[in-house]
Motif scaffolding. Sequence first.
Motif, PDB file in Angstrom:
ATOM      1  N   GLY A  26       0.818  -1.208   0.000  1.00  0.00           N
ATOM      2  CA  GLY A  26       0.000   0.000   0.000  1.00  0.00           C
ATOM      3  C   GLY A  26       0.852   1.259   0.000  1.00  0.00           C
ATOM      4  O   GLY A  26       0.552   2.227  -0.693  1.00  0.00           O
ATOM      5  N   LYS A  27       1.931   1.267   0.794  1.00  0.00           N
ATOM      6  CA  LYS A  27       2.822   2.425   0.822  1.00  0.00           C
ATOM      7  C   LYS A  27       3.521   2.601  -0.519  1.00  0.00           C
ATOM      8  O   LYS A  27       3.668   3.719  -1.004  1.00  0.00           O
ATOM      9  CB  LYS A  27       3.863   2.259   1.934  1.00  0.00           C
ATOM     10  CG  LYS A  27       3.303   2.452   3.312  1.00  0.00           C
ATOM     11  CD  LYS A  27       4.382   2.314   4.356  1.00  0.00           C
ATOM     12  CE  LYS A  27       3.800   2.427   5.759  1.00  0.00           C
ATOM     13  NZ  LYS A  27       4.835   2.258   6.780  1.00  0.00           N
ATOM     14  N   LEU A  28       3.925   1.493  -1.115  1.00  0.00           N
ATOM     15  CA  LEU A  28       4.584   1.555  -2.406  1.00  0.00           C
ATOM     16  C   LEU A  28       3.632   2.108  -3.459  1.00  0.00           C
ATOM     17  O   LEU A  28       4.003   2.931  -4.300  1.00  0.00           O
ATOM     18  CB  LEU A  28       5.076   0.159  -2.824  1.00  0.00           C
ATOM     19  CG  LEU A  28       5.783   0.077  -4.170  1.00  0.00           C
ATOM     20  CD1 LEU A  28       7.070   0.890  -4.140  1.00  0.00           C
ATOM     21  CD2 LEU A  28       6.058  -1.361  -4.529  1.00  0.00           C
ATOM     22  N   LEU A  29       2.379   1.693  -3.409  1.00  0.00           N
ATOM     23  CA  LEU A  29       1.375   2.167  -4.351  1.00  0.00           C
ATOM     24  C   LEU A  29       1.114   3.663  -4.160  1.00  0.00           C
ATOM     25  O   LEU A  29       0.942   4.392  -5.126  1.00  0.00           O
ATOM     26  CB  LEU A  29       0.073   1.373  -4.169  1.00  0.00           C
ATOM     27  CG  LEU A  29      -0.883   1.419  -5.332  1.00  0.00           C
ATOM     28  CD1 LEU A  29      -0.291   0.634  -6.494  1.00  0.00           C
ATOM     29  CD2 LEU A  29      -2.212   0.854  -4.947  1.00  0.00           C
ATOM     30  N   LEU A  30       1.093   4.128  -2.913  1.00  0.00           N
ATOM     31  CA  LEU A  30       0.872   5.545  -2.639  1.00  0.00           C
ATOM     32  C   LEU A  30       2.022   6.415  -3.143  1.00  0.00           C
ATOM     33  O   LEU A  30       1.823   7.577  -3.503  1.00  0.00           O
ATOM     34  CB  LEU A  30       0.674   5.783  -1.142  1.00  0.00           C
ATOM     35  CG  LEU A  30      -0.681   5.366  -0.568  1.00  0.00           C
ATOM     36  CD1 LEU A  30      -0.682   5.543   0.947  1.00  0.00           C
ATOM     37  CD2 LEU A  30      -1.779   6.186  -1.191  1.00  0.00           C
ATOM     38  N   VAL A  31       3.204   5.874  -3.193  1.00  0.00           N
ATOM     39  CA  VAL A  31       4.354   6.637  -3.658  1.00  0.00           C
ATOM     40  C   VAL A  31       4.498   6.520  -5.181  1.00  0.00           C
ATOM     41  O   VAL A  31       4.764   7.504  -5.876  1.00  0.00           O
ATOM     42  CB  VAL A  31       5.642   6.142  -2.961  1.00  0.00           C
ATOM     43  CG1 VAL A  31       6.876   6.778  -3.581  1.00  0.00           C
ATOM     44  CG2 VAL A  31       5.572   6.447  -1.477  1.00  0.00           C
ATOM     45  N   ALA A  32       4.300   5.332  -5.733  1.00  0.00           N
ATOM     46  CA  ALA A  32       4.547   5.093  -7.156  1.00  0.00           C
ATOM     47  C   ALA A  32       3.463   5.691  -8.051  1.00  0.00           C
ATOM     48  O   ALA A  32       3.768   6.195  -9.131  1.00  0.00           O
ATOM     49  CB  ALA A  32       4.675   3.596  -7.417  1.00  0.00           C
ATOM     50  N   ALA A  33       2.208   5.635  -7.635  1.00  0.00           N
ATOM     51  CA  ALA A  33       1.113   6.105  -8.489  1.00  0.00           C
ATOM     52  C   ALA A  33       1.250   7.591  -8.844  1.00  0.00           C
ATOM     53  O   ALA A  33       1.146   7.947 -10.028  1.00  0.00           O
ATOM     54  CB  ALA A  33      -0.233   5.821  -7.839  1.00  0.00           C
ATOM     55  N   PRO A  34       1.495   8.487  -7.887  1.00  0.00           N
ATOM     56  CA  PRO A  34       1.667   9.898  -8.270  1.00  0.00           C
ATOM     57  C   PRO A  34       2.891  10.125  -9.159  1.00  0.00           C
ATOM     58  O   PRO A  34       2.853  10.971 -10.060  1.00  0.00           O
ATOM     59  CB  PRO A  34       1.831  10.629  -6.941  1.00  0.00           C
ATOM     60  CG  PRO A  34       1.225   9.736  -5.925  1.00  0.00           C
ATOM     61  CD  PRO A  34       1.429   8.355  -6.426  1.00  0.00           C
ATOM     62  N   LEU A  35       3.965   9.372  -8.932  1.00  0.00           N
ATOM     63  CA  LEU A  35       5.144   9.533  -9.779  1.00  0.00           C
ATOM     64  C   LEU A  35       4.864   9.114 -11.218  1.00  0.00           C
ATOM     65  O   LEU A  35       5.289   9.777 -12.165  1.00  0.00           O
ATOM     66  CB  LEU A  35       6.312   8.721  -9.215  1.00  0.00           C
ATOM     67  CG  LEU A  35       6.928   9.255  -7.925  1.00  0.00           C
ATOM     68  CD1 LEU A  35       8.011   8.313  -7.417  1.00  0.00           C
ATOM     69  CD2 LEU A  35       7.490  10.641  -8.142  1.00  0.00           C
ATOM     70  N   VAL A  36       4.144   8.023 -11.392  1.00  0.00           N
ATOM     71  CA  VAL A  36       3.798   7.557 -12.732  1.00  0.00           C
ATOM     72  C   VAL A  36       2.873   8.569 -13.415  1.00  0.00           C
ATOM     73  O   VAL A  36       3.057   8.905 -14.589  1.00  0.00           O
ATOM     74  CB  VAL A  36       3.149   6.154 -12.676  1.00  0.00           C
ATOM     75  CG1 VAL A  36       2.554   5.771 -14.018  1.00  0.00           C
ATOM     76  CG2 VAL A  36       4.175   5.121 -12.240  1.00  0.00           C
ATOM     77  N   LEU A  37       1.874   9.074 -12.695  1.00  0.00           N
ATOM     78  CA  LEU A  37       0.955  10.061 -13.266  1.00  0.00           C
ATOM     79  C   LEU A  37       1.682  11.352 -13.631  1.00  0.00           C
ATOM     80  O   LEU A  37       1.415  11.953 -14.670  1.00  0.00           O
ATOM     81  CB  LEU A  37      -0.187  10.346 -12.306  1.00  0.00           C
ATOM     82  CG  LEU A  37      -1.210   9.224 -12.125  1.00  0.00           C
ATOM     83  CD1 LEU A  37      -2.201   9.593 -11.045  1.00  0.00           C
ATOM     84  CD2 LEU A  37      -1.916   8.950 -13.430  1.00  0.00           C
TER      85      LEU A  37
END
Length: 159
Positions: free
Chosen positions: A16-27
């Motif tokens: 969940g933490k990884l998803l919270l960090v990676a999703a904004p970077l990808v967007l």
Amino acid sequence: MTEQPTEATTPPKRRGKLLLVAAPLVLLGAGGAGAWFAGLVPGFKATEAASIAGAPAEKPVFVDMPDIVANLNAPGRRSSYIKLRSKLEVAGAADARALQEAMPRLQDLFTTYLREVRPEELRGSAGTYRLREELMVRAGLAAPPARVTDVLFVELLVQ
């Protein structure tokens, strides 16, 4: 007796933490790439890329086509005609010379194509767009070393 939690029943906190960090970077990366390709990023344009590569960007040259009057492929007894006056946009002066040398072949290809077009195929902006695309293909066939980048209609009359 108390039950020990197993790996299958505990929520994956790290995921969940990884998803919270990676999703904004990808967007953010996708948005930046989209803005760059759309030309919204100031300071870097395609012409600058060409000059950086060492090739000076030539100004486009416009070649006048002679007026073409042709009868269209109309059903029935009534004839339909098209009058076309156009300009061809080429990348440089060398392409313009090659196109001028191939002008009789170019006129023949344009006229032959126009005689097969039906009047209803030329209606609306979609018809004009298809006509432009077809004429560009034929212009490329008439003078192979020359690269025609656009066909500009000065006058297009269907009667």
